[in-house]
Enzyme design. Sequence first.
Site, PDB file in Angstrom:
ATOM      1  N   HIS A 156      -7.370  26.233 -16.494  1.00  0.00           N
ATOM      2  CA  HIS A 156      -6.282  26.691 -15.628  1.00  0.00           C
ATOM      3  C   HIS A 156      -6.624  28.031 -14.983  1.00  0.00           C
ATOM      4  O   HIS A 156      -7.160  28.925 -15.629  1.00  0.00           O
ATOM      5  CB  HIS A 156      -5.001  26.877 -16.434  1.00  0.00           C
ATOM      6  CG  HIS A 156      -4.300  25.611 -16.789  1.00  0.00           C
ATOM      7  ND1 HIS A 156      -4.764  24.741 -17.744  1.00  0.00           N
ATOM      8  CD2 HIS A 156      -3.137  25.072 -16.315  1.00  0.00           C
ATOM      9  CE1 HIS A 156      -3.929  23.715 -17.859  1.00  0.00           C
ATOM     10  NE2 HIS A 156      -2.933  23.894 -16.996  1.00  0.00           N
ATOM     11  N   ASN A 208     -12.905  29.163 -22.587  1.00  0.00           N
ATOM     12  CA  ASN A 208     -11.566  28.745 -22.174  1.00  0.00           C
ATOM     13  C   ASN A 208     -10.572  28.778 -23.330  1.00  0.00           C
ATOM     14  O   ASN A 208      -9.425  29.208 -23.157  1.00  0.00           O
ATOM     15  CB  ASN A 208     -11.624  27.337 -21.574  1.00  0.00           C
ATOM     16  CG  ASN A 208     -10.264  26.817 -21.157  1.00  0.00           C
ATOM     17  OD1 ASN A 208      -9.466  27.541 -20.574  1.00  0.00           O
ATOM     18  ND2 ASN A 208      -9.983  25.565 -21.462  1.00  0.00           N
TER      19      ASN A 208
END
Length: 301
Positions: A143, A175
């Site tokens: 994201h 991440n």
Amino acid sequence: MKPSHVLALVSTGTVSWVAGSVYERLKSNGTTVEAASIAPTGLGRPEPESLPDVVPQVNRTAEIMKYGFPGYDQIRSMNNYVMSYDRRNRTAHWVFERLTRDDLKEKNKVDRTKCNFQEDESIHPFFRSTNDDYKNSGYDRGHLAAAGNHRLSQTHCQQTFLLSNMAPQVGRGFNRTAWNKLEKHVRHLTKFYKNVYVCTGPLYLPRKETDGKMYVKYQVIGPNNVAVPTHFFKVIVCETHEQQVEMEAYLMPNAVIDENTSIHSFRIPIEAIERSAGMIFFEKIPRHTFKKINGRKVTSV
């Protein structure tokens, strides 16, 4: 990768993005408001079934982009964030958010587990990424606008799962750890500041090869050749209740980072990110008016 190596990469070369200067029309897609992206039709090109209605989301976009747009290429206004999309690399140039403490309060009706990664159908099929691109690639769908930042409604959360808001990120060690810590840090700032503005995006930085020359090299994944960034940035501006502003700027390599490394070690001069990205961030705020930048007091000249 050590933080000092990140700064060296930025200072030795820059990567420019080509930014257009024309806004696309915005369209209404149920409760989602986003820009249309229709390429010229012709031989071998799929034609749109119909032209989109023009339903701009002016007020929220104006709030988020209060301090200026870094660029104007392929602008898309979602319900709670704004992005500039890079059709060549199949990722965003940048994503902008405005966060407050109230925005981040847990809402029982918002369930992240009900969200699905989806193609952004406002983007022409030639230039969008798909779930097949990430399948067996070894990279996470990372994201840019974090799902945890958008808890006001299920629609807001779901919009962060559009693949236009994703970029290929190393999973374990980045991440799911270091990048996640930085996202949590941004949310933590809302406890102390009236408004928190954050701009996030990918970078493709040069590195010196064995022949002593500098090259920009990056992997692409999937049938659509989605670019894998070498680095990611976050530029944050915090507004105090006294209308003063402070800035933090971070640059992190898209690589495994030791879990004991402090995220603050990845702070970097904002000018280094701007030179590499080919963009000026928060240009409506004169730099000398910031109270602090990266934790240090700014002295007026």
